[in-house]
Design a protein around this motif. Sequence first.
Motif, PDB file in Angstrom:
ATOM      1  N   THR A 307      47.383 -21.535  51.463  1.00  0.00           N
ATOM      2  CA  THR A 307      47.760 -21.302  52.859  1.00  0.00           C
ATOM      3  C   THR A 307      47.236 -19.959  53.349  1.00  0.00           C
ATOM      4  OG1 THR A 307      49.759 -22.650  52.637  1.00  0.00           O
ATOM      5  CG2 THR A 307      49.712 -21.042  54.434  1.00  0.00           C
ATOM      6  N   ARG A 308      47.246 -18.959  52.479  1.00  0.00           N
ATOM      7  CA  ARG A 308      46.783 -17.625  52.853  1.00  0.00           C
ATOM      8  C   ARG A 308      45.277 -17.465  52.686  1.00  0.00           C
ATOM      9  NH1 ARG A 308      52.010 -16.999  50.984  1.00  0.00           N
ATOM     10  NH2 ARG A 308      53.290 -15.519  52.170  1.00  0.00           N
ATOM     11  N   GLY A 309      44.586 -18.483  52.184  1.00  0.00           N
ATOM     12  CA  GLY A 309      43.147 -18.406  51.990  1.00  0.00           C
ATOM     13  C   GLY A 309      42.732 -17.424  50.919  1.00  0.00           C
ATOM     14  N   LEU A 310      43.584 -17.207  49.924  1.00  0.00           N
ATOM     15  CA  LEU A 310      43.307 -16.216  48.898  1.00  0.00           C
ATOM     16  C   LEU A 310      42.378 -16.766  47.818  1.00  0.00           C
ATOM     17  CD1 LEU A 310      46.909 -14.770  48.458  1.00  0.00           C
ATOM     18  CD2 LEU A 310      44.963 -13.671  49.601  1.00  0.00           C
ATOM     19  N   VAL A 311      41.529 -15.896  47.294  1.00  0.00           N
ATOM     20  CA  VAL A 311      40.716 -16.209  46.127  1.00  0.00           C
ATOM     21  C   VAL A 311      41.589 -15.920  44.916  1.00  0.00           C
ATOM     22  CG1 VAL A 311      38.637 -15.663  44.822  1.00  0.00           C
ATOM     23  CG2 VAL A 311      38.592 -15.631  47.329  1.00  0.00           C
ATOM     24  N   ALA A 312      42.143 -16.951  44.321  1.00  0.00           N
ATOM     25  CA  ALA A 312      43.121 -16.769  43.256  1.00  0.00           C
ATOM     26  C   ALA A 312      42.901 -17.771  42.136  1.00  0.00           C
ATOM     27  CB  ALA A 312      44.540 -16.915  43.807  1.00  0.00           C
ATOM     28  N   LEU A 313      43.151 -17.303  40.903  1.00  0.00           N
ATOM     29  CA  LEU A 313      43.143 -18.150  39.720  1.00  0.00           C
ATOM     30  C   LEU A 313      44.419 -17.869  38.941  1.00  0.00           C
ATOM     31  CD1 LEU A 313      40.090 -16.637  40.006  1.00  0.00           C
ATOM     32  CD2 LEU A 313      39.534 -18.407  38.350  1.00  0.00           C
ATOM     33  N   TRP A 314      44.911 -18.866  38.194  1.00  0.00           N
ATOM     34  CA  TRP A 314      46.122 -18.644  37.423  1.00  0.00           C
ATOM     35  C   TRP A 314      46.101 -19.516  36.174  1.00  0.00           C
ATOM     36  CZ3 TRP A 314      45.818 -20.688  42.310  1.00  0.00           C
ATOM     37  CH2 TRP A 314      46.109 -22.053  42.448  1.00  0.00           C
ATOM     38  N   VAL A 315      46.860 -19.066  35.181  1.00  0.00           N
ATOM     39  CA  VAL A 315      47.016 -19.797  33.926  1.00  0.00           C
ATOM     40  C   VAL A 315      48.497 -20.061  33.733  1.00  0.00           C
ATOM     41  CG1 VAL A 315      46.652 -19.773  31.438  1.00  0.00           C
ATOM     42  CG2 VAL A 315      44.991 -18.668  32.954  1.00  0.00           C
ATOM     43  N   ASP A 316      48.850 -21.333  33.507  1.00  0.00           N
ATOM     44  CA  ASP A 316      50.262 -21.664  33.331  1.00  0.00           C
ATOM     45  C   ASP A 316      50.647 -21.592  31.861  1.00  0.00           C
ATOM     46  OD1 ASP A 316      49.433 -24.045  32.099  1.00  0.00           O
ATOM     47  OD2 ASP A 316      49.768 -25.263  33.896  1.00  0.00           O
ATOM     48  N   ASP A 317      51.904 -21.888  31.573  1.00  0.00           N
ATOM     49  CA  ASP A 317      52.410 -21.777  30.206  1.00  0.00           C
ATOM     50  C   ASP A 317      51.736 -22.744  29.242  1.00  0.00           C
ATOM     51  OD1 ASP A 317      54.120 -19.726  30.781  1.00  0.00           O
ATOM     52  OD2 ASP A 317      55.912 -20.973  30.967  1.00  0.00           O
ATOM     53  N   ALA A 318      51.159 -23.819  29.761  1.00  0.00           N
ATOM     54  CA  ALA A 318      50.439 -24.775  28.916  1.00  0.00           C
ATOM     55  C   ALA A 318      49.001 -24.338  28.646  1.00  0.00           C
ATOM     56  CB  ALA A 318      50.447 -26.157  29.558  1.00  0.00           C
ATOM     57  N   GLY A 319      48.587 -23.209  29.274  1.00  0.00           N
ATOM     58  CA  GLY A 319      47.224 -22.731  29.113  1.00  0.00           C
ATOM     59  C   GLY A 319      46.233 -23.343  30.068  1.00  0.00           C
ATOM     60  N   THR A 320      46.728 -24.095  31.071  1.00  0.00           N
ATOM     61  CA  THR A 320      45.848 -24.744  32.050  1.00  0.00           C
ATOM     62  C   THR A 320      45.440 -23.757  33.131  1.00  0.00           C
ATOM     63  OG1 THR A 320      46.963 -26.858  31.662  1.00  0.00           O
ATOM     64  CG2 THR A 320      45.645 -26.663  33.669  1.00  0.00           C
ATOM     65  N   LEU A 321      44.155 -23.762  33.462  1.00  0.00           N
ATOM     66  CA  LEU A 321      43.629 -22.899  34.506  1.00  0.00           C
ATOM     67  C   LEU A 321      43.680 -23.607  35.852  1.00  0.00           C
ATOM     68  CD1 LEU A 321      42.021 -20.278  35.332  1.00  0.00           C
ATOM     69  CD2 LEU A 321      39.943 -21.623  34.930  1.00  0.00           C
ATOM     70  N   GLY A 322      44.265 -22.963  36.837  1.00  0.00           N
ATOM     71  CA  GLY A 322      44.255 -23.463  38.207  1.00  0.00           C
ATOM     72  C   GLY A 322      43.599 -22.441  39.115  1.00  0.00           C
ATOM     73  N   HIS A 323      43.138 -22.885  40.283  1.00  0.00           N
ATOM     74  CA  HIS A 323      42.527 -21.942  41.219  1.00  0.00           C
ATOM     75  C   HIS A 323      42.515 -22.538  42.615  1.00  0.00           C
ATOM     76  CE1 HIS A 323      38.736 -24.219  41.524  1.00  0.00           C
ATOM     77  NE2 HIS A 323      38.835 -24.411  40.224  1.00  0.00           N
ATOM     78  N   THR A 324      42.363 -21.682  43.596  1.00  0.00           N
ATOM     79  CA  THR A 324      42.263 -22.143  44.975  1.00  0.00           C
ATOM     80  C   THR A 324      40.834 -22.582  45.276  1.00  0.00           C
ATOM     81  OG1 THR A 324      41.781 -19.881  45.720  1.00  0.00           O
ATOM     82  CG2 THR A 324      44.101 -20.591  45.761  1.00  0.00           C
ATOM     83  N   ALA A 325      40.673 -23.342  46.348  1.00  0.00           N
ATOM     84  CA  ALA A 325      39.328 -23.746  46.771  1.00  0.00           C
ATOM     85  C   ALA A 325      38.491 -22.525  47.116  1.00  0.00           C
ATOM     86  CB  ALA A 325      39.429 -24.693  47.969  1.00  0.00           C
ATOM     87  N   ALA A 326      39.128 -21.473  47.634  1.00  0.00           N
ATOM     88  CA  ALA A 326      38.401 -20.260  48.003  1.00  0.00           C
ATOM     89  C   ALA A 326      37.808 -19.559  46.792  1.00  0.00           C
ATOM     90  CB  ALA A 326      39.338 -19.308  48.752  1.00  0.00           C
TER      91      ALA A 326
END
Length: 337
Positions: A307-326
């Motif tokens: 929603t904020r258009g941020l360039v962001a990546l994250w790793v959850d407790d399972a070790g899966t990488l997620g990221h925004t389209a930006a």
Amino acid sequence: MISGPTSPFPVGTLAVRVPQNHSATFRAMATEVNLHVVDGGQGTPVAMAAAEQVFRDVEAACTRFDPASPLMRANGSPDAWHEVPPLLLAAIREAYEAYVETGGLFDPRVLVTLTSLGYDRTLPFETKEVELDGAAQGEVDHPGAGDGHRPGWEPAFDLGRSAVRIGPEPIDLGGIGKGLAVRWAADALRGAGRGLLVEAGGDCAMGGDGPDGDRWLVGVEDPSGGPDPVAVLSVRDLACTTSSTRVRRWRTGGREVHHLIDPRTLEPGGHGLRAVTVVQSDPAKAEVWSKALFLLGEDGIAESAATRGLVALWVDDAGTLGHTAAAEPFIVCRAAV
């Protein structure tokens, strides 16, 4: 393992491929700081000395680990007016702007909680997981904490006198202070060479050309401690910050806690997440948003960051990488699932 190009650099909190010349490494603000200038000239050593001094000055003014620091003197009676060094005044004003911008997700009024959990020193938290048998349980009276009715933060500033009234609760400027030090140190290095890098414990700013004459490559650390980064980013004239619980976590009272405190509950936050990385034009803002997004937890981070258009990546407790389209245009390669 890493898919895509082989990683040519070591892995740190934010591991970056760097030139070998015009480099300096030192400790400040409870972390290792690295300065690098690409193709610098005769004035480069002076610029690098000025950049290092930035970290010394920010640490002296903003540390909470020295009871005689200007911040802690102001924290001693936060509801009173205090004349403070201009650098500290600027840092508190930046913290307040971040508080407003994030709708209170970033809130430096967590000092009492951190100390009550035992985080009242720089060591051993920066080096390993520890058990604090004698630490308090964090049972501290904060009006409205946990019920959605905590009073808002309303510091007051007198720019003419370089004075501030923090009140009524003391504050911690550790994270944003480091981000500001990276920003101001990068400013000191600007123009000293064809490119620059300032890196400090997960916060980095890169300007101009990288060591190969192109963009800078940044390896985002695996928060589980693996040898390879979870992603490699290609950036230019940008900052990149990671908030993670890999290092500053410990056990107290039979439970595991960490240093990223949710101001809404005054408990360690970020349920379901191990790390969040944000790319922004400014390292202080990247620091603020990496922490704010982390506190939203696994269930809230994707929607809020998008929603904020941020360039962001994250790793959850399972070790899966997620990221925004930006973030997609910046990703050179990512860990294979």
